[in-house]
Design an enzyme around this catalytic site. Sequence first.
Site: not given
Ligand SMILES: Nc1ncnc2c1ncn2[C@@H]1O[C@H](COP(=O)(O)OP(=O)(O)O)[C@@H](O)[C@H]1O
Ligand SMILES: O=P(O)(O)OC[C@H]1O[C@](O)(COP(=O)(O)O)[C@@H](O)[C@@H]1O
Length: 332
Positions: A164, A104, A222, A229, A261, A127-129, A12, A131, A258, A106
């Site tokens: 409301r 995480d 209210s 989510e 984001r 990431t905006i999360d 994201g 996490d 979104h 990535s």
């Molecule tokens: N276990 C993994 N092994 C290899 N690549 C991964 C794995 N988990 C995630 N990725 C790669 O990282 C990309 C981003 O991960 P994602 O969880 O969608 O977003 P974020 O990095 O924001 O948490 C995935 O689309 C994938 O290409």
């Molecule tokens: O844009 P997408 O693919 O629908 O993903 C939505 C998800 O991406 C986020 O906006 C950001 O998450 P990541 O940074 O981990 O990718 C989450 O908050 C949400 O659940």
Amino acid sequence: MTKHIAILTSGGDAPGMNACIRAIVIAADRLGYQISGYLRGYNGLLDDQRITLTCERMHNLLQQGGTILHSARCKAFTTEQGLKKAADNLTKSNVDTLFVIGGDGSFRGAHALGQIWEGQIIGLPGTIDNDVAGTDATIGYYTAIETAVSSIDKVRDTADAFDRVFMVEVMGRHAGFLALSAALASASDYVILPERFSNEADTLTQICTQIQQRQAKRGPVSYVIVLAENVWPGGINDLCVRLASQSNMEVKPVILGHVQRGGSPVSQDRLLAVQLGTYAVTLVETSTSGVMVGTYEDKAVTVPLPQTWEDAKPLPDDAVTTMMTLMNERYR
Ligand SMILES: Nc1ncnc2c1ncn2[C@@H]1O[C@H](COP(=O)(O)OP(=O)(O)O)[C@@H](O)[C@H]1O
Ligand SMILES: O=P(O)(O)OC[C@H]1O[C@](O)(COP(=O)(O)O)[C@@H](O)[C@@H]1O
């Protein structure tokens, strides 16, 4: 020999990713490094889609949302074949250091790549999360709070005008940081978080009790509820229908989605992005690899990549206490 560094943004997109790219490019250019940017996350690595990044291109970039490198999720990269192709492309292009700005997921990818590619890999949390363990905050988190808060403020106006109940869904994937901060900063009345969710019946009863207690004190009121989510099993519409029937009030759903984001990063995200980007470049000449750079009590630190998803990142205790006192358990 001049080092060749490459940057990609993955997962994201988050406000401040551009500010981070800019910091890396300026700091790296100062040291005479060659700088490339892979496009669309790990897809660019697989297709060798690469652009040259120059300081000139960084002008007026810090304040822009999104990412000039584009971002994406990439299924092919998660396979053995995909990882091998990516490693081969990096080797062919003589890349010495790969900077991965993302969450995480990535970092899991970066770690897997590090098992088969000998170059240096450094992650930066975007990431905006929020996490990602091992860093106080992630780039983009603060801006997303601001965006959610300004939207909830507007919802509150109509909630007040109509006495409301509104249910506002906030992003965060499976973490409650964004929902909790947005709820606290917008004076919302109740927040439903993954980390504290027990079951549907108890949650509905607790919300109804809070509403009834407030009505007993003030008459028509209210009530704004923030829902993280992916928590409510049947989704926000199911929750609204069930709450309306149990509370005898009209309950309207709002999904922020979104919009959270996007937008120009707030100062806190800009500062974090430039701090981490600059610090990451200081590691290029060292043997440090397979780490994420983050902050701990405002100081830049490095954390082994697996810790960013294996370690727990709990909600801050003080914020949880504040939440219970001012929101979920306000009326006893
Ligand atoms: N276990 C993994 N092994 C290899 N690549 C991964 C794995 N988990 C995630 N990725 C790669 O990282 C990309 C981003 O991960 P994602 O969880 O969608 O977003 P974020 O990095 O924001 O948490 C995935 O689309 C994938 O290409
Ligand atoms: O844009 P997408 O693919 O629908 O993903 C939505 C998800 O991406 C986020 O906006 C950001 O998450 P990541 O940074 O981990 O990718 C989450 O908050 C949400 O659940």
